[in-house]
Design an enzyme around this catalytic site. Structure first.
Site, PDB file in Angstrom:
ATOM      1  N   ASP A  97       0.893  -1.304   0.126  1.00  0.00           N
ATOM      2  CA  ASP A  97       0.057   0.065   0.024  1.00  0.00           C
ATOM      3  C   ASP A  97       0.781   1.249  -0.051  1.00  0.00           C
ATOM      4  O   ASP A  97       0.471   2.187   0.448  1.00  0.00           O
ATOM      5  CB  ASP A  97      -0.816   0.182   1.047  1.00  0.00           C
ATOM      6  N   GLU A 119      -0.259  -8.954  -1.224  1.00  0.00           N
ATOM      7  CA  GLU A 119      -0.789  -8.602  -0.088  1.00  0.00           C
ATOM      8  C   GLU A 119      -2.148  -7.580   0.009  1.00  0.00           C
ATOM      9  O   GLU A 119      -2.175  -6.482   0.092  1.00  0.00           O
ATOM     10  CB  GLU A 119       0.398  -7.719   0.779  1.00  0.00           C
ATOM     11  N   GLU A 133      -2.354   5.085   3.002  1.00  0.00           N
ATOM     12  CA  GLU A 133      -2.045   3.263   2.706  1.00  0.00           C
ATOM     13  C   GLU A 133      -3.491   2.997   2.566  1.00  0.00           C
ATOM     14  O   GLU A 133      -3.703   2.049   1.605  1.00  0.00           O
ATOM     15  CB  GLU A 133      -1.377   2.692   3.787  1.00  0.00           C
ATOM     16  N   HIS A 210       6.808   5.239  12.912  1.00  0.00           N
ATOM     17  CA  HIS A 210       7.273   6.118  11.573  1.00  0.00           C
ATOM     18  C   HIS A 210       5.673   6.606  11.030  1.00  0.00           C
ATOM     19  O   HIS A 210       6.031   7.374  10.224  1.00  0.00           O
ATOM     20  CB  HIS A 210       7.988   5.282  10.707  1.00  0.00           C
ATOM     21  N   ARG A 212       2.834   8.092   9.361  1.00  0.00           N
ATOM     22  CA  ARG A 212       2.453   9.602   8.923  1.00  0.00           C
ATOM     23  C   ARG A 212       1.460  10.177   9.849  1.00  0.00           C
ATOM     24  O   ARG A 212       1.629  10.946  10.543  1.00  0.00           O
ATOM     25  CB  ARG A 212       2.087   9.642   7.479  1.00  0.00           C
ATOM     26  N   HIS A 243      13.733   5.283  12.382  1.00  0.00           N
ATOM     27  CA  HIS A 243      13.245   5.348  11.104  1.00  0.00           C
ATOM     28  C   HIS A 243      14.095   6.675  10.437  1.00  0.00           C
ATOM     29  O   HIS A 243      14.552   7.452  11.194  1.00  0.00           O
ATOM     30  CB  HIS A 243      11.962   5.594  10.853  1.00  0.00           C
TER      31      HIS A 243
HETATM   32  C1  UD1 Z   1       6.731   4.971   3.590  1.00  0.00           C
HETATM   33  C2  UD1 Z   1       5.222   4.506   2.978  1.00  0.00           C
HETATM   34  C3  UD1 Z   1       4.671   3.819   4.325  1.00  0.00           C
HETATM   35  C4  UD1 Z   1       5.653   2.627   4.816  1.00  0.00           C
HETATM   36  C5  UD1 Z   1       6.945   3.300   5.322  1.00  0.00           C
HETATM   37  C6  UD1 Z   1       7.948   2.219   5.754  1.00  0.00           C
HETATM   38  C7  UD1 Z   1       3.985   5.826   1.501  1.00  0.00           C
HETATM   39  C8  UD1 Z   1       3.212   6.690   1.269  1.00  0.00           C
HETATM   40  N1  UD1 Z   1       4.551   5.540   2.962  1.00  0.00           N
HETATM   41  O1  UD1 Z   1       6.385   6.063   4.337  1.00  0.00           O
HETATM   42  O2  UD1 Z   1       3.556   3.160   3.981  1.00  0.00           O
HETATM   43  O3  UD1 Z   1       4.965   2.218   5.965  1.00  0.00           O
HETATM   44  O4  UD1 Z   1       7.574   3.734   3.762  1.00  0.00           O
HETATM   45  O5  UD1 Z   1       9.100   2.417   6.180  1.00  0.00           O
HETATM   46  O6  UD1 Z   1       4.291   5.183   0.650  1.00  0.00           O
HETATM   47  N2  UD1 Z   1      14.133   8.511   4.292  1.00  0.00           N
HETATM   48  C9  UD1 Z   1      15.727   8.492   4.111  1.00  0.00           C
HETATM   49  N3  UD1 Z   1      16.232   7.253   3.796  1.00  0.00           N
HETATM   50  C10 UD1 Z   1      15.361   5.976   3.665  1.00  0.00           C
HETATM   51  C11 UD1 Z   1      14.162   6.168   3.833  1.00  0.00           C
HETATM   52  C12 UD1 Z   1      13.505   7.604   3.937  1.00  0.00           C
HETATM   53  O7  UD1 Z   1      16.207   9.434   4.431  1.00  0.00           O
HETATM   54  O8  UD1 Z   1      15.981   4.999   3.193  1.00  0.00           O
HETATM   55  C13 UD1 Z   1      13.783   9.717   4.724  1.00  0.00           C
HETATM   56  C14 UD1 Z   1      13.664  10.979   3.581  1.00  0.00           C
HETATM   57  O9  UD1 Z   1      13.735  12.090   4.323  1.00  0.00           O
HETATM   58  C15 UD1 Z   1      11.998  10.618   2.884  1.00  0.00           C
HETATM   59  C16 UD1 Z   1      11.354  10.505   4.459  1.00  0.00           C
HETATM   60  O10 UD1 Z   1      12.305   9.628   5.025  1.00  0.00           O
HETATM   61  O11 UD1 Z   1      11.497  11.699   2.493  1.00  0.00           O
HETATM   62  C17 UD1 Z   1       9.842   9.843   4.278  1.00  0.00           C
HETATM   63  O12 UD1 Z   1      10.238   8.744   3.299  1.00  0.00           O
HETATM   64  P1  UD1 Z   1       8.637   8.263   2.739  1.00  0.00           P
HETATM   65  O13 UD1 Z   1       8.910   7.003   1.776  1.00  0.00           O
HETATM   66  O14 UD1 Z   1       8.074   9.241   1.769  1.00  0.00           O
HETATM   67  O15 UD1 Z   1       7.632   8.094   3.782  1.00  0.00           O
HETATM   68  P2  UD1 Z   1       7.725   7.071   5.211  1.00  0.00           P
HETATM   69  O16 UD1 Z   1       7.320   7.482   6.238  1.00  0.00           O
HETATM   70  O17 UD1 Z   1       9.024   6.121   4.983  1.00  0.00           O
HETATM   71  N1  UDP Z   2      12.700  -3.541  10.084  1.00  0.00           N
HETATM   72  C1  UDP Z   2      14.092  -3.611   9.977  1.00  0.00           C
HETATM   73  N2  UDP Z   2      14.832  -2.855  10.672  1.00  0.00           N
HETATM   74  C2  UDP Z   2      14.407  -1.889  11.510  1.00  0.00           C
HETATM   75  C3  UDP Z   2      12.996  -1.691  11.899  1.00  0.00           C
HETATM   76  C4  UDP Z   2      12.179  -2.553  11.003  1.00  0.00           C
HETATM   77  O1  UDP Z   2      14.624  -4.534   8.997  1.00  0.00           O
HETATM   78  O2  UDP Z   2      15.214  -1.211  12.057  1.00  0.00           O
HETATM   79  C5  UDP Z   2      11.736  -4.479   9.355  1.00  0.00           C
HETATM   80  C6  UDP Z   2      10.728  -5.144  10.194  1.00  0.00           C
HETATM   81  O3  UDP Z   2      10.897  -6.615  10.559  1.00  0.00           O
HETATM   82  C7  UDP Z   2       9.448  -5.326   9.255  1.00  0.00           C
HETATM   83  C8  UDP Z   2       9.711  -4.056   8.268  1.00  0.00           C
HETATM   84  O4  UDP Z   2      10.956  -3.508   8.454  1.00  0.00           O
HETATM   85  O5  UDP Z   2       9.544  -6.421   8.240  1.00  0.00           O
HETATM   86  C9  UDP Z   2       8.604  -3.084   8.711  1.00  0.00           C
HETATM   87  O6  UDP Z   2       9.033  -1.776   8.016  1.00  0.00           O
HETATM   88  P1  UDP Z   2       8.258  -0.518   8.422  1.00  0.00           P
HETATM   89  O7  UDP Z   2       7.596  -0.592  10.056  1.00  0.00           O
HETATM   90  O8  UDP Z   2       9.331   0.517   8.161  1.00  0.00           O
HETATM   91  O9  UDP Z   2       6.890  -0.143   7.502  1.00  0.00           O
HETATM   92  P2  UDP Z   2       5.484  -0.917   7.508  1.00  0.00           P
HETATM   93  O10 UDP Z   2       5.345  -2.493   7.708  1.00  0.00           O
HETATM   94  O11 UDP Z   2       4.742  -0.335   8.343  1.00  0.00           O
HETATM   95  O12 UDP Z   2       4.840  -0.494   6.202  1.00  0.00           O
END
Ligand code: UD1
Ligand code: UDP
Length: 399
Positions: A97, A119, A133, A210, A212, A243
């Site tokens: 999602d 999923e 999501e 994490h 939103r 995160h």
């Molecule tokens: C995204 C997904 C969410 C999922 C989450 C898993 C959407 C709308 N959201 O949210 O469903 O649960 O990923 O973690 O698709 N960033 C880094 N390095 C990284 C990752 C993130 O710097 O490796 C920072 C960046 O500043 C980025 C911000 O995190 O702009 C947000 O990342 P983003 O993918 O937009 O949103 P998540 O909250 O991670």
């Molecule tokens: N996870 C990881 N390292 C971390 C935290 C989480 O590998 O430090 C894994 C966790 O086991 C799970 C996945 O990341 O499989 C979940 O990711 P996240 O919580 O970012 O996203 P969501 O599942 O809420 O979309």
């Protein structure tokens, strides 16, 4: 001729859940697998690809600090369109999602390419939670040619939305395939202090946040609750892999940094994280994937959200929804740490989300979709699946 399948993903959880599918596609002699990542995440995505030894053929590298939803959507569609035109896959696979997932589905649909949705069918029944999501997964359901529902509950959600039941296959969730493969490896921690902590037998509360919709005031309450718990329970270690999102760190760090029994780390590699999960006493999280993994390891999970699209483990008693109120978090964690009976009630190892064979079923379902395979048995019906389905039908759809 081999059928060409393009898995498209961009974030950490998608990478973890798609990795077993990539492996199974590569192991099959029916498919040519062209892995494409958007780079919605960077370090957190690369960590997973490297663990599973996956080198994507295409990487759009779209990430920006503090990126917006529309920025991710438009860059993904633009980048994918060129690749889809060049590669002309027989099907794409999107997972879950995220915005990458829904953008990938739309880009493929507009090019007339069948979309396989892994999923599929998870529903919180609240369009604004989790945001965006719940909307993303409903949108993808409208475009997919094949819906791979992890459980009977998710299948029933799709049937209630009038999707054709012949296009739905219950596979189990591939996260359990990934978990089972990785957890048995007992990956060592890079940081020796984590190795020492796990070896010490000390009780650990593992925390992730994490979402939103939790950013801002709810996350401030989470941080305050953690600070209070750490002070009240000096013998317990609270471990919080942060995160990468700066919006998360800006809120959490000023409140919890410096507490001796709160360990703050960079995101742990999946192998390290699952080992920490296995060593934990209690899990406090707003993550989707962690809600699925922890019950398999018999860990009580307190979910800092008001609702969940994963009701199976709630029905089974291993997951409890506690929201983000500071006092409620303090009370809920304290109860599990102080009351062995309350703890025992929740600490049941259950596997409502999968049995480790979801990727195999996924590949068989894709083969059937593309006319190169037969229908194979689905992931079995379990008692708590049925209980959760009953619960879900009592909740008004769209409420
Ligand atoms: C995204 C997904 C969410 C999922 C989450 C898993 C959407 C709308 N959201 O949210 O469903 O649960 O990923 O973690 O698709 N960033 C880094 N390095 C990284 C990752 C993130 O710097 O490796 C920072 C960046 O500043 C980025 C911000 O995190 O702009 C947000 O990342 P983003 O993918 O937009 O949103 P998540 O909250 O991670
Ligand atoms: N996870 C990881 N390292 C971390 C935290 C989480 O590998 O430090 C894994 C966790 O086991 C799970 C996945 O990341 O499989 C979940 O990711 P996240 O919580 O970012 O996203 P969501 O599942 O809420 O979309």
């Amino acid at each position: 001729m081999l059928k060409k399948i393009m898995p498209i993903y961009g974030t950490r959880p998608e990478a973890i859940k798609v990795a077993p599918i990539v492996r199974a596609l590569e192991d099959s002699n029916l498919f040519d697998c062209v892995v494409t990542v958007t780079g919605q995440h960077r370090e957190m995505l690369d960590q997973v690809n490297s663990l599973f030894d996956i080198s994507p053929q295409y990487d759009l590298d779209i990430i920006e600090p503090r990126q917006t939803l529309n920025g991710v959507l438009t860059k993904t569609i633009k980048g994918l369109d060129e690749i889809l035109d060049r590669e002309k896959p027989d099907a794409v696979v999107v997972q879950g999602d995220t915005t990458t997932s829904t953008a990938g589905a739309r880009a493929a649909f507009y090019r007339g390419i069948p979309v396989v949705h892994a999923e599929a069918g998870l529903r919180s029944h609240d369009l604004y939670s989790p945001f965006p999501e719940e909307a993303n997964r409903k949108l993808t359901s409208q475009l997919a040619a094949l819906h791979l529902a992890p459980t009977r509950v998710s299948r029933n959600n799709l049937v209630r939305e009038n999707l054709n039941s012949a296009d739905i296959v219950i596979t189990g969730n591939t996260v359990i395939d990934a978990l089972l493969t990785v957890v048995e490896k007992q990956v060592p921690f890079e940081d020796p202090s984590l190795e020492e902590l796990v070896g010490s037998g000390k009780r650990i509360v593992l925390v992730t946040t994490h979402r939103r919709e939790n950013q801002g005031e709810p996350m401030r309450q989470i941080a305050r609750a953690l600070a209070r718990l750490a002070q009240a329970k000096p013998e317990v270690q609270f471990v919080l892999p942060l995160h990468r999102n700066p919006a998360v760190r800006d809120v959490l760090l000023p409140i919890i940094e410096g507490a001796a029994n709160i360990t703050l780390t960079e995101p742990l590699s999946y192998g390290e994280f699952t080992r920490m999960l296995d060593a934990s006493t209690v899990v406090l999280t707003d993550s989707g994937g962690v809600q699925e993994e922890a019950p398999s390891l018999g860990k009580p999970v307190l979910v800092m959200r008001e609702n969940t699209e994963r009701p199976e483990a709630v029905s089974a008693g291993t997951v409890r929804l506690i929201g983000t109120d500071e006092q409620r978090i303090v009370d809920s964690v304290s109860q599990l740490l102080n009351d062995p009976l309350a703890y025992a009630d929740m600490a049941n190892a259950i596997n409502p989300y999968g049995d480790g064979l979801a990727a195999e079923r996924t590949v068989a379902a894709i083969a059937k979709l593309l006319g190169v395979g037969e229908r194979t048995p689905e992931f079995g019906s379990l008692d708590f699946d049925v209980m959760a389905a009953e619960l879900a039908t009592k909740r008004p759809v769209g409420a």
